[in-house]
Scaffold this motif. Structure first.
Motif: not given
Length: 83
Positions: A5-6, A10-11, A73-78
């Protein structure tokens, strides 16, 4: 290979950003047609840059689909969610 799903998000985000750049280039071209020759030349250079960036985003989206780029997923989100 099925995308997570992530990675699907992203795509989708990359393709959406690419479409936004293409639309901006189209609008810039419409506005530039009413400008002087020098201003039109400058606008065309900017339009070319927008198209190149849009193409790069699509290439990145293709790499996500191929599994060569993945959402981390380590980057997280805005910080405040979506842009």
């Amino acid at each position: 290979m099925a995308l997570t799903k992530p990675n699907q998000e992203l795509c989708r985000d990359l393709k959406s950003a690419s479409r936004a750049l293409e639309e901006a280039a189209h609008e810039l071209l419409g506005a530039a047609k009413q400008c002087s020759e020098i201003e039109l030349k400058v606008a065309m250079q900017k339009i070319e840059m927008l198209h190149r960036l849009a193409d790069r985003l699509i290439a990145h989206a293709d790499k996500v689909k191929a599994g060569r780029i993945a959402h981390d997923p380590e980057m997280g989100s805005w910080p405040d969610g979506d842009i």
